[in-house]
Design a protein around this motif. Structure first.
Motif, mmCIF file in Angstrom:
data_model
loop_
_atom_site.group_PDB
_atom_site.id
_atom_site.type_symbol
_atom_site.label_atom_id
_atom_site.label_comp_id
_atom_site.label_asym_id
_atom_site.label_seq_id
_atom_site.Cartn_x
_atom_site.Cartn_y
_atom_site.Cartn_z
ATOM 1 N N SER A 144 -11.201 -2.532 5.650
ATOM 2 C CA SER A 144 -10.977 -1.395 6.548
ATOM 3 C C SER A 144 -12.162 -0.441 6.644
ATOM 4 N N LEU A 202 0.869 -1.177 0.000
ATOM 5 C CA LEU A 202 0.000 0.000 0.000
ATOM 6 C C LEU A 202 0.903 1.223 0.000
ATOM 7 N N LEU A 246 0.083 -5.293 6.636
ATOM 8 C CA LEU A 246 -1.224 -4.693 6.883
ATOM 9 C C LEU A 246 -1.893 -5.393 8.059
ATOM 10 N N LEU A 248 -8.754 -4.119 0.393
ATOM 11 C CA LEU A 248 -8.371 -3.216 1.483
ATOM 12 C C LEU A 248 -9.547 -2.338 1.898
ATOM 13 N N GLN A 266 -1.002 -4.340 11.526
ATOM 14 C CA GLN A 266 -1.536 -3.010 11.831
ATOM 15 C C GLN A 266 -3.055 -3.037 11.992
ATOM 16 N N SER A 315 1.145 -6.809 1.956
ATOM 17 C CA SER A 315 -0.006 -7.715 2.067
ATOM 18 C C SER A 315 0.366 -9.156 2.420
ATOM 19 N N ASN A 334 1.243 6.001 9.056
ATOM 20 C CA ASN A 334 1.018 4.561 9.177
ATOM 21 C C ASN A 334 -0.387 4.228 8.693
ATOM 22 N N LEU A 335 -0.705 2.958 8.679
ATOM 23 C CA LEU A 335 -1.993 2.525 8.142
ATOM 24 C C LEU A 335 -3.164 3.054 8.956
ATOM 25 N N LEU A 371 3.040 2.147 3.321
ATOM 26 C CA LEU A 371 2.400 2.026 4.634
ATOM 27 C C LEU A 371 2.317 0.585 5.120
ATOM 28 N N GLY A 372 2.412 -0.392 4.230
ATOM 29 C CA GLY A 372 2.323 -1.784 4.652
ATOM 30 C C GLY A 372 2.328 -2.706 3.461
ATOM 31 N N PHE A 393 -3.826 6.562 8.055
ATOM 32 C CA PHE A 393 -4.385 6.658 6.706
ATOM 33 C C PHE A 393 -5.872 6.315 6.708
ATOM 34 N N ILE A 394 -6.244 5.268 7.418
ATOM 35 C CA ILE A 394 -7.645 4.872 7.485
ATOM 36 C C ILE A 394 -8.478 5.970 8.134
#
Length: 311
Positions: free
Chosen positions: A164, A117, A227, A160, A230, A213, A127-128, A210-211, A131-132
């Motif tokens: 999320s 990502l 991911l 994703l 996190q 998979s 970080n994830l 950011l991560g 971002f979310i």
């Protein structure tokens, strides 16, 4: 007549006795094309016949895939396939001229590759989780790129999104290079892209990763968190499988599989595949067929849940 058949079969030319065509359903220069040319060199040495790589791109790999599906089942026309052709297109396109589960016999798996990502580094997140949170506060206002509708890149990002609970607008491009360039330029906010494509861009500061998979961190990029660790359990990989038309003789499949595994297990080929972002995974035709079937179901569910459909 029995005597004639026996004599004829005893003098049959051993496989292979002439050049083999390896069809790549993508344009030249991409990671699948590079993998194809890497194994073609090794297979040429193993089989004693030239392996000629031919690029037949178009229609999200359907042109090249359909070409092989309708080729003679003699082992002389092979396809280096991925998830688009065998696991995604049948669920996305209303008309597909081949049956992904019935029209091919797997020779073997080359390997798999993780997605990363990536985001434009100017986004105020590190970080994830951030971002979310940022995306949820701007639901439907951010966007993400891919290398086309129905591509593994799009499906991976949709997975994703589904996991999320975020909502970003899809912006398709013609190829991974322009898609990730748009992220670096700030024209697009994010993307799911093969890690091998992301790393050079990240090292120059043009994008931020950011991560990845994978289920666990990988040794070649152990500073990048998954991911899953996190809090977003997205474990999804792209893959490359060598297949032949259905009804290709079992003995031919076995010869090709044994040669392919020898090539993949060679130090030079393994090193080349790893450098290209592929995790080499030699195995049996049965294992490769099982992977196609399981991925057909898994990627298909994501595509259907995302309501991705094309004529």
């Amino acid at each position: 007549m029995l005597l004639v058949a026996s004599i004829g079969s005893s003098h049959a030319a051993p496989f292979p006795d002439h050049a083999i065509r390896l069809i790549v359903p993508f344009t030249a220069g991409g990671n699948v094309d590079i993998s194809a040319r890497t194994i073609a060199q090794g297979l040429t040495e193993q089989l004693g016949q030239s392996i000629i790589v031919e690029n037949k791109p178009g229609a999200n790999t359907m042109i090249g895939t359909d070409f092989v599906a309708k080729s003679p089942a003699d082992g002389y026309t092979l396809l280096l396939a991925g998830a688009e052709g065998l696991a995604i297109n049948p669920h996305v396109y209303k008309k597909v001229n081949y049956d992904a589960l019935k029209d091919f016999s797997a020779v073997g798996l080359l390997g798999s590759f993780p997605f990363a990502l990536v985001i434009n580094p100017k986004l105020p997140v590190n970080n994830l989780g951030e971002f979310i949170e940022y995306a949820k506060a701007r639901s439907g206002k951010l966007n993400y790129s891919s290398w086309g509708i129905g591509s593994t890149s799009q499906i991976a990002f949709e997975k994703l999104k589904q996991t999320s609970g975020i909502d970003l607008v899809h912006v398709p491009f013609q190829g991974a290079a322009p898609a990730i360039t748009a992220v670096a330029a700030g024209d697009v906010d994010a993307m799911m892209v093969p890690l091998s494509v992301a790393l050079p861009q990240a090292s120059s500061g043009r994008i931020k990763i950011l991560g990845i998979s994978t289920e666990k961190r990988i040794s070649s990029a152990d500073s990048i968190p998954t991911l899953s660790e996190q809090g977003v359990p997205v474990v999804i990989s792209g893959w490359q499988i060598l297949v032949a038309p259905k009804n290709t003789p079992a003995a031919v499949i076995q010869t090709l599989n044994q040669s392919l595994n020898k090539v993949i297990n060679s130090e030079a080929t393994r090193s080349s595949l790893i450098k290209g972002g592929i995790n080499p995974s030699p195995g049996t035709p049965a294992q490769a067929n099982a992977l196609i079937e399981s991925e057909w179901s898994r990627w298909g569910k994501v595509a259907k849940d995302a309501k991705i459909s094309l004529d």
